[in-house]
Each structure stands twice: as C-alpha cells, then as structure tokens.
Design a protein around this motif. Structure first.
Motif, PDB file in Angstrom:
ATOM      1  N   VAL A 155      -8.806 112.578 103.135  1.00 35.01           N
ATOM      2  CA  VAL A 155      -9.756 113.589 103.584  1.00 35.01           C
ATOM      3  C   VAL A 155      -9.937 113.484 105.095  1.00 35.01           C
ATOM      4  CG1 VAL A 155     -12.040 114.574 103.236  1.00 35.01           C
ATOM      5  CG2 VAL A 155     -10.920 113.325 101.370  1.00 35.01           C
ATOM      6  N   LEU A 156      -9.571 114.538 105.812  1.00 39.22           N
ATOM      7  CA  LEU A 156      -9.719 114.547 107.255  1.00 39.22           C
ATOM      8  C   LEU A 156     -11.134 114.967 107.629  1.00 39.22           C
ATOM      9  CD1 LEU A 156      -6.619 115.085 106.518  1.00 39.22           C
ATOM     10  CD2 LEU A 156      -6.407 115.750 108.918  1.00 39.22           C
ATOM     11  N   GLY A 157     -11.673 114.349 108.674  1.00 42.94           N
ATOM     12  CA  GLY A 157     -13.060 114.563 109.054  1.00 42.94           C
ATOM     13  C   GLY A 157     -13.414 116.015 109.292  1.00 42.94           C
ATOM     14  N   SER A 158     -14.674 116.344 109.035  1.00 42.26           N
ATOM     15  CA  SER A 158     -15.127 117.723 109.131  1.00 42.26           C
ATOM     16  C   SER A 158     -16.646 117.754 109.220  1.00 42.26           C
ATOM     17  CB  SER A 158     -14.669 118.505 107.900  1.00 42.26           C
ATOM     18  OG  SER A 158     -15.247 119.789 107.874  1.00 42.26           O
ATOM     19  N   HIS A 159     -17.163 118.870 109.753  1.00 44.05           N
ATOM     20  CA  HIS A 159     -18.606 119.084 109.741  1.00 44.05           C
ATOM     21  C   HIS A 159     -19.067 119.644 108.405  1.00 44.05           C
ATOM     22  CE1 HIS A 159     -16.899 123.046 110.757  1.00 44.05           C
ATOM     23  NE2 HIS A 159     -17.954 123.537 110.124  1.00 44.05           N
ATOM     24  N   ILE A 180      -9.382 108.372 100.853  1.00 37.63           N
ATOM     25  CA  ILE A 180      -9.484 107.957 102.249  1.00 37.63           C
ATOM     26  C   ILE A 180     -10.351 108.980 102.979  1.00 37.63           C
ATOM     27  CG2 ILE A 180      -8.231 107.517 104.394  1.00 37.63           C
ATOM     28  CD1 ILE A 180      -5.692 107.164 102.542  1.00 37.63           C
ATOM     29  N   PHE A 181     -11.401 108.505 103.638  1.00 39.40           N
ATOM     30  CA  PHE A 181     -12.207 109.369 104.494  1.00 39.40           C
ATOM     31  C   PHE A 181     -11.960 108.959 105.938  1.00 39.40           C
ATOM     32  CE2 PHE A 181     -15.194 109.626 100.714  1.00 39.40           C
ATOM     33  CZ  PHE A 181     -14.851 110.924 100.388  1.00 39.40           C
ATOM     34  N   SER A 182     -11.449 109.895 106.739  1.00 39.77           N
ATOM     35  CA  SER A 182     -11.116 109.605 108.135  1.00 39.77           C
ATOM     36  C   SER A 182     -11.920 110.501 109.064  1.00 39.77           C
ATOM     37  CB  SER A 182      -9.618 109.822 108.380  1.00 39.77           C
ATOM     38  OG  SER A 182      -9.313 109.717 109.755  1.00 39.77           O
ATOM     39  N   GLY A 183     -12.652 109.898 109.985  1.00 41.20           N
ATOM     40  CA  GLY A 183     -13.410 110.684 110.955  1.00 41.20           C
ATOM     41  C   GLY A 183     -14.473 109.858 111.635  1.00 41.20           C
ATOM     42  N   GLY A 184     -14.344 109.690 112.954  1.00 44.48           N
ATOM     43  CA  GLY A 184     -15.309 108.894 113.692  1.00 44.48           C
ATOM     44  C   GLY A 184     -16.319 109.695 114.474  1.00 44.48           C
ATOM     45  N   VAL A 185     -16.196 111.027 114.448  1.00 44.97           N
ATOM     46  CA  VAL A 185     -17.141 111.866 115.186  1.00 44.97           C
ATOM     47  C   VAL A 185     -18.506 111.813 114.500  1.00 44.97           C
ATOM     48  CG1 VAL A 185     -17.649 114.206 115.978  1.00 44.97           C
ATOM     49  CG2 VAL A 185     -15.290 113.375 115.965  1.00 44.97           C
ATOM     50  N   ILE A 186     -19.562 111.626 115.282  1.00 40.86           N
ATOM     51  CA  ILE A 186     -20.921 111.612 114.735  1.00 40.86           C
ATOM     52  C   ILE A 186     -21.406 113.046 114.610  1.00 40.86           C
ATOM     53  CG2 ILE A 186     -23.267 110.751 115.015  1.00 40.86           C
ATOM     54  CD1 ILE A 186     -21.167 108.558 114.667  1.00 40.86           C
ATOM     55  N   THR A 214     -28.569 111.458 107.269  1.00 40.67           N
ATOM     56  CA  THR A 214     -28.829 111.421 108.698  1.00 40.67           C
ATOM     57  C   THR A 214     -27.506 111.441 109.466  1.00 40.67           C
ATOM     58  OG1 THR A 214     -28.895 109.013 108.607  1.00 40.67           O
ATOM     59  CG2 THR A 214     -30.988 110.173 108.417  1.00 40.67           C
ATOM     60  N   PRO A 215     -27.537 111.863 110.732  1.00 41.01           N
ATOM     61  CA  PRO A 215     -26.291 111.901 111.504  1.00 41.01           C
ATOM     62  C   PRO A 215     -25.565 110.562 111.521  1.00 41.01           C
ATOM     63  CG  PRO A 215     -28.009 113.099 112.655  1.00 41.01           C
ATOM     64  CD  PRO A 215     -28.665 112.420 111.486  1.00 41.01           C
ATOM     65  N   LYS A 216     -24.304 110.600 111.198  1.00 39.00           N
ATOM     66  CA  LYS A 216     -23.451 109.412 111.190  1.00 39.00           C
ATOM     67  C   LYS A 216     -22.016 109.886 111.268  1.00 39.00           C
ATOM     68  CE  LYS A 216     -25.245 108.119 107.343  1.00 39.00           C
ATOM     69  NZ  LYS A 216     -25.590 107.343 106.119  1.00 39.00           N
ATOM     70  N   SER A 217     -21.071 108.963 111.291  1.00 35.93           N
ATOM     71  CA  SER A 217     -19.675 109.377 111.389  1.00 35.93           C
ATOM     72  C   SER A 217     -19.304 110.246 110.191  1.00 35.93           C
ATOM     73  CB  SER A 217     -18.751 108.159 111.441  1.00 35.93           C
ATOM     74  OG  SER A 217     -18.653 107.542 110.169  1.00 35.93           O
ATOM     75  N   GLU A 218     -18.315 111.111 110.412  1.00 30.55           N
ATOM     76  CA  GLU A 218     -17.841 111.967 109.324  1.00 30.55           C
ATOM     77  C   GLU A 218     -17.436 111.128 108.119  1.00 30.55           C
ATOM     78  OE1 GLU A 218     -15.647 115.322 112.107  1.00 30.55           O
ATOM     79  OE2 GLU A 218     -14.806 113.312 111.909  1.00 30.55           O
ATOM     80  N   ASN A 233     -13.278 105.018 110.700  1.00 36.04           N
ATOM     81  CA  ASN A 233     -14.387 105.494 111.520  1.00 36.04           C
ATOM     82  C   ASN A 233     -14.028 105.668 112.987  1.00 36.04           C
ATOM     83  OD1 ASN A 233     -16.792 105.692 109.769  1.00 36.04           O
ATOM     84  ND2 ASN A 233     -16.333 103.553 109.342  1.00 36.04           N
ATOM     85  N   LYS A 234     -12.738 105.709 113.307  1.00 37.63           N
ATOM     86  CA  LYS A 234     -12.331 105.774 114.708  1.00 37.63           C
ATOM     87  C   LYS A 234     -11.724 107.103 115.126  1.00 37.63           C
ATOM     88  CE  LYS A 234     -11.636 100.791 115.217  1.00 37.63           C
ATOM     89  NZ  LYS A 234     -10.688  99.705 115.606  1.00 37.63           N
ATOM     90  N   ALA A 235     -11.115 107.824 114.214  1.00 38.03           N
ATOM     91  CA  ALA A 235     -10.414 109.061 114.573  1.00 38.03           C
ATOM     92  C   ALA A 235     -11.379 110.105 115.131  1.00 38.03           C
ATOM     93  CB  ALA A 235      -9.690 109.623 113.356  1.00 38.03           C
ATOM     94  N   THR A 236     -10.964 110.767 116.216  1.00 31.38           N
ATOM     95  CA  THR A 236     -11.787 111.816 116.822  1.00 31.38           C
ATOM     96  C   THR A 236     -11.090 113.171 116.860  1.00 31.38           C
ATOM     97  OG1 THR A 236     -11.024 111.253 119.047  1.00 31.38           O
ATOM     98  CG2 THR A 236     -13.015 110.138 118.255  1.00 31.38           C
ATOM     99  N   ASN A 237      -9.854 113.237 116.344  1.00 34.92           N
ATOM    100  CA  ASN A 237      -9.155 114.516 116.256  1.00 34.92           C
ATOM    101  C   ASN A 237      -8.132 114.433 115.129  1.00 34.92           C
ATOM    102  OD1 ASN A 237      -6.624 113.410 117.349  1.00 34.92           O
ATOM    103  ND2 ASN A 237      -7.678 113.407 119.323  1.00 34.92           N
ATOM    104  N   THR A 238      -7.449 115.534 114.865  1.00 36.46           N
ATOM    105  CA  THR A 238      -6.546 115.585 113.715  1.00 36.46           C
ATOM    106  C   THR A 238      -5.392 114.598 113.851  1.00 36.46           C
ATOM    107  OG1 THR A 238      -7.108 117.920 113.398  1.00 36.46           O
ATOM    108  CG2 THR A 238      -5.155 117.113 112.269  1.00 36.46           C
ATOM    109  N   GLY A 239      -4.805 114.500 115.027  1.00 36.67           N
ATOM    110  CA  GLY A 239      -3.719 113.546 115.221  1.00 36.67           C
ATOM    111  C   GLY A 239      -4.164 112.123 114.957  1.00 36.67           C
ATOM    112  N   GLU A 240      -5.368 111.773 115.437  1.00 35.44           N
ATOM    113  CA  GLU A 240      -5.879 110.426 115.226  1.00 35.44           C
ATOM    114  C   GLU A 240      -6.239 110.171 113.764  1.00 35.44           C
ATOM    115  OE1 GLU A 240      -9.073 109.706 117.928  1.00 35.44           O
ATOM    116  OE2 GLU A 240      -7.745 109.602 119.687  1.00 35.44           O
TER     117      GLU A 240
END
Length: 222
Positions: free
Chosen positions: A31-35, A56-62, A72-76, A98-105
């Motif tokens: 699962v790629l990170g998303s809002h 797998i949940f991937s996404g470090g953007v808060i 509450t707001p936390k990483s994706e 919890n580190k990826a900040t874009n699709t490539g990452e």
C-alpha cells in the motif's frame, strides 16, 4: 463554473488513470502512502479475502489522515496501520515503512526494509487511489522491475469515489487537481527516468487541458 462539464472532463481522466488489473494472489499487499484512508480500507478487504498474508504500508509524510476516524496526524504508514489493526488485521502481518516521501521512495524504501527483515517476496498487489493506479504501475515498472506486481484500487466509479472522498473530508476540487497533476507526471516523468511512458489518448489530454483552463492546477510537478 459548469459542474456537469467539470465532472465530464474529470471522469475521462479518472477512467484513464484507473487501470483494471484482475486480482491475483501475491506474497504481500503493498500500500503506497496517501491522504485517503479508503486506500487502507481496501487493503484490509484484500487481506481479509485472502489475497496475501502480509500488508506493507509505505509512507513517511505526516498527514491528518482520518480526521473523521479519530486518528491524530501521523505518518501515512502509521495512520494506515491503525486503520488496519482496528479492522482486525494482526499487527504481526503488517510491515511498515515510515521514510518514503514520494512514489519512487515507496519502492526503494520498501525494498530496503524487506531486505533488512529477510522477506523474500516476489509478487505484490500494489494498492493506491483509483486515479493513481496507472502512475503507480508505470513507476513500479522502473522502480520495482525485478518483481511481479499488479496495480489496483477499490472498484469505485468516478461518482462513487467522489462521494467516498466527501465522507472522508476530501473535496472534489482536490481530487481533480490530483488527477491533472498525475497526468502531467505521466507526461513529463518518463524523460526523468521515474516511470515508463504511457500512451495518453488525445481525448484524455484534451480533457486535461480543459481542466487546467478551469483552474485545477494545485498538484502540478515542478
């Protein structure tokens, strides 16, 4: 602004972005990170239906994901983890990046974590929002080329997805701006080596240009 005309153009983009890969069993649901928390909901559904034994949940953007779900707001990744565990997915079946900040990452960071943890996964079900299915797939063809994968989303029509987003406090304007931004990326990112070039039909590009004229430009890439 004529909302019917906006929806007409937006639905053309939506249907183009939404590849319809048939589901097949895999080693993990990636699962790629998303809002959008409904992305996590669909991953949970796939897990509970037995399509894979791990998520797998991937996404470090808060992000303030799940404002209507008391998250509450936390990483994706962590927000999606909470949604999945609350829905009954065992924590030990979930792998977090919890580190990826874009699709490539999403792909590079996840690959590193799987190597570090000793997971020898070969096949993945990539899960994203419906209008990001094509870009996810095109990116994976470059960034995850050594693996087998399909790219999917919950099988919502454009109208159904807009209604679902409204329930999660995500505006239609944001969705459409995201879709124009994703189409622009499909156009310009291949020359940067970020993803594989996708054929964009004239009708789709014309709808994109109409939406740009109408002001849906909030997610353009630099």
């Amino acid at each position: 602004m004529d909302e019917n005309l906006v929806d007409h153009y937006a639905e053309i983009l939506y249907d183009y972005h939404f590849l319809k890969h048939p589901l097949q069993k895999a080693d993990a649901i990636f699962v790629l990170g998303s809002h959008d928390p409904s992305v996590a909901d669909y991953a949970v559904q796939l897990f509970q239906e037995g399509w894979a034994k791990y998520i797998i949940f991937s996404g470090g953007v808060i992000r303030p994901i799940g404002e209507l779900r008391n998250i509450t707001p936390k990483s994706e990744a962590n927000a999606f983890f909470d949604i999945a565990v609350e829905a009954g997915v065992p924590a030990e079946a979930i792998i977090l990046d919890n580190k990826a900040t874009n699709t490539g990452e999403n792909f590079s960071c996840t690959r590193k974590i799987l190597q570090e943890k000793g997971f020898d996964f070969k096949n993945f079900i990539l899960v994203q929002k419906p209008y990001m299915v094509r870009r996810t797939y095109a990116t994976a063809l470059v960034q995850f080329a050594e693996f087998s994968f399909i790219s999917v989303a919950a099988p919502d029509t454009y109208d159904d997805y807009i209604a679902k987003c409204a329930e999660n406090n995500i505006s239609k304007e944001r969705v459409i701006s995201n879709m124009t931004g994703d189409l622009q990326r499909l156009k310009v990112y291949p020359e940067k080596g970020f993803l594989v070039a996708m054929d964009i039909p004239e009708e789709v590009w014309a709808a994109y240009e109409k939406l740009i004229e109408l002001g849906f430009v909030g997610r353009m890439a630099n």
